[in-house]
Design a protein around this motif. Structure first.
Motif, PDB file in Angstrom:
ATOM      1  N   ARG A 356       0.847  -1.194   0.000  1.00  0.00           N
ATOM      2  CA  ARG A 356       0.000   0.000   0.000  1.00  0.00           C
ATOM      3  C   ARG A 356       0.883   1.244   0.000  1.00  0.00           C
ATOM      4  O   ARG A 356       1.683   1.456   0.911  1.00  0.00           O
ATOM      5  CB  ARG A 356      -0.915   0.001   1.216  1.00  0.00           C
ATOM      6  N   LEU A 357       0.723   2.059  -1.042  1.00  0.00           N
ATOM      7  CA  LEU A 357       1.562   3.248  -1.213  1.00  0.00           C
ATOM      8  C   LEU A 357       0.724   4.515  -1.313  1.00  0.00           C
ATOM      9  O   LEU A 357      -0.370   4.511  -1.882  1.00  0.00           O
ATOM     10  CB  LEU A 357       2.401   3.135  -2.489  1.00  0.00           C
ATOM     11  N   ALA A 358       1.263   5.605  -0.775  1.00  0.00           N
ATOM     12  CA  ALA A 358       0.712   6.936  -0.992  1.00  0.00           C
ATOM     13  C   ALA A 358       1.615   7.647  -2.005  1.00  0.00           C
ATOM     14  O   ALA A 358       2.826   7.768  -1.793  1.00  0.00           O
ATOM     15  CB  ALA A 358       0.656   7.723   0.313  1.00  0.00           C
ATOM     16  N   PHE A 359       1.040   8.088  -3.123  1.00  0.00           N
ATOM     17  CA  PHE A 359       1.819   8.768  -4.152  1.00  0.00           C
ATOM     18  C   PHE A 359       1.736  10.271  -3.883  1.00  0.00           C
ATOM     19  O   PHE A 359       0.686  10.889  -4.031  1.00  0.00           O
ATOM     20  CB  PHE A 359       1.275   8.439  -5.549  1.00  0.00           C
ATOM     21  N   LEU A 360       2.862  10.857  -3.454  1.00  0.00           N
ATOM     22  CA  LEU A 360       2.892  12.264  -3.079  1.00  0.00           C
ATOM     23  C   LEU A 360       3.222  13.133  -4.287  1.00  0.00           C
ATOM     24  O   LEU A 360       4.112  12.810  -5.069  1.00  0.00           O
ATOM     25  CB  LEU A 360       3.926  12.492  -1.975  1.00  0.00           C
ATOM     26  N   PHE A 361       2.501  14.239  -4.426  1.00  0.00           N
ATOM     27  CA  PHE A 361       2.783  15.172  -5.514  1.00  0.00           C
ATOM     28  C   PHE A 361       2.533  16.599  -5.018  1.00  0.00           C
ATOM     29  O   PHE A 361       1.754  16.818  -4.076  1.00  0.00           O
ATOM     30  CB  PHE A 361       1.917  14.867  -6.745  1.00  0.00           C
ATOM     31  N   GLU A 362       3.206  17.547  -5.654  1.00  0.00           N
ATOM     32  CA  GLU A 362       3.034  18.961  -5.306  1.00  0.00           C
ATOM     33  C   GLU A 362       1.948  19.541  -6.187  1.00  0.00           C
ATOM     34  O   GLU A 362       2.102  19.662  -7.400  1.00  0.00           O
ATOM     35  CB  GLU A 362       4.345  19.717  -5.514  1.00  0.00           C
TER      36      GLU A 362
END
Length: 435
Positions: A356-362
């Motif tokens: 389970r991953l959280a894809f971080l973006f600005e």
């Protein structure tokens, strides 16, 4: 000032938060996958059924716990109502077996023969709420309709023990008895035949009440003292007991079919178990439903000390009352809520996923198409990926994500591919993985 709307669910019901919902989904998928391998096919029945069906005499004590639904529109005439039947005509199902019988009677011409059905869905009982006992809960049933032979019970037991084992439950013991044998025992003790149902309701509490409490409850129900004393003496010597010992003691030729059925089931299942679980004859096993007519069974686990986690039995008479011809039927129900509770307390239980991953973006600083492409590439590799806007406090954000059940974070690298970073205390301890 208007009063606030309620924020709590109705008494005896509950909200299910994401972590538990995922655990429940994973458990259901595991169970259904095993049952499909054994040839069972998924069916569904409505939540609402006719009250005349639900109160038809097959549900035992559960018939007193039905959530009844008022008639609608012109059918509801409160002023002219004399009895409760004038007010309500439908009810929420209290189990999945009674609706299944109605389902088969309605659709039998379009169904395979025999029918191997699996059901998973909510049921409702208006009982007193307590810890671990709710008014709405999920049941998972498998049933075989159209097979009179004990091979049906053998299939049910083997499939259900395999499903529970696939969930990681340990120390499984199958307890088995026969309602025909219980009838013979009640007759041998001297209980009136028309009162056997009342006797069985009390005996169903054998593992919850002391012998003196059993004696008192039977006496209060009006049963004769000599019959009660003989029954308590019989049960004191019968558990634990071999099937042959009980057969010799009763000496009742009308129960020979029950003994033969139990002997075949015990032999076949015991051989197939190969040490994965135990199966024992238990003359104290009753099962409370009034519709059982033959072998009955329950499963206990060393993972759960408070009672059984699955139960069922043969109910040959139920469908015939609707269809007008005899249809043999037998089923097994997993106590889904109890199983989920066990898994939720077990370290590394079913439903936990190390991908389970959280894809971080600005937000606004990155080209969204590149973020979506990189996230989709990770999903294609089997990862569970949710997009999360990156905050100004990366440490606090990652701690919060970990608390929510994420196992790592991903970001878009300079080359447009994902950089994956796993949280240090997780089983997967890779840093800087690229995709």
């Amino acid at each position: 000032m208007a009063s606030r709307l309620p924020t709590e669910p109705p008494r005896g019901m509950r909200d299910i938060l994401p972590a538990e919902a995922e655990l429940r989904d994973a458990a259901a998928e595991t169970i259904l996958a095993v049952y499909r391998r054994h040839g069972f096919r998924r069916i569904e029945t409505p939540a609402l059924e006719s009250l005349s069906l639900l109160t038809g005499g097959g549900g035992g004590e559960n018939e007193k716990l039905i959530f009844k639904v008022l008639k609608r529109g012109d059918k509801l005439d409160v002023a002219a109502a004399v009895t409760e039947a004038d007010l309500a005509d439908l009810g929420l199902r209290f189990d999945l077996t009674v609706p299944l019988a109605r389902y088969y009677a309605q659709n039998h011409a379009k169904l395979p023969d025999p029918l191997r059905a699996v059901q998973l869905g909510p049921v409702w009982r208006a009982e007193r709420p307590q810890r671990g006992r709710y008014r709405q809960f999920t049941q998972c049933d498998i049933d075989i309709l159209g097979v009179a032979s004990e091979i049906a019970e053998i299939e049910l037991i083997l499939a259900t023990t395999e499903a529970l084992g696939a969930l990681g439950l340990e120390g499984l013991t199958v307890r088995i008895n026969d309602r025909r044998l219980l009838t013979a025992m009640a007759a041998w003790c001297g209980f009136a035949p028309e009162r056997h149902g009342s006797v069985f309701i009390t005996l169903d509490k054998w593992d919850k009440l002391s012998p003196e409490e059993i004696r008192r409850e039977l006496a209060e129900a009006g049963h004769p003292a000599p019959a009660i004393a003989r029954m308590l003496d019989l049960y004191a010597t019968a558990a634990p007991a071999s099937l042959s010992a009980v057969q010799r003691q009763l000496g009742n030729p009308t129960a020979e079919g029950a003994f033969a059925a139990l002997e075949r089931i015990l032999g076949a299942v015991g051989a197939a178990a190969a040490g994965r679980f135990r199966i024992d004859f238990d003359p104290t096993l009753v099962r409370g439903m009034g519709y059982y007519t033959g072998p009955i069974f329950e499963i206990r686990s060393s993972s759960f000390a408070a009672g059984s986690i699955a139960g069922g039995g043969r109910y040959d008479g139920m469908i015939g009352r609707m269809l007008g011809r005899a249809v043999p039927a037998t089923g097994f129900s997993i106590g889904f809520e109890r199983v989920v509770d066990i898994l939720g307390r077990a370290e590394g239980g079913a439903g936990r996923d190390d991908k389970r991953l959280a894809f971080l973006f600005e937000d606004g600083a990155q080209e969204l198409g590149g973020v979506l492409r990189a996230a989709q590439a990770l999903r294609g590799q089997g990862y569970l990926v949710a997009l999360e806007r990156q905050t100004r406090s990366p440490g606090a954000q990652r701690a919060a994500l970990e608390k929510q059940g994420y196992h790592g974070v991903a970001t878009v690298g300079p080359d447009g591919r994902a950089d994956v970073h796993w949280f240090a205390d997780r089983a997967l301890r890779r840093s800087g993985s690229r995709t």
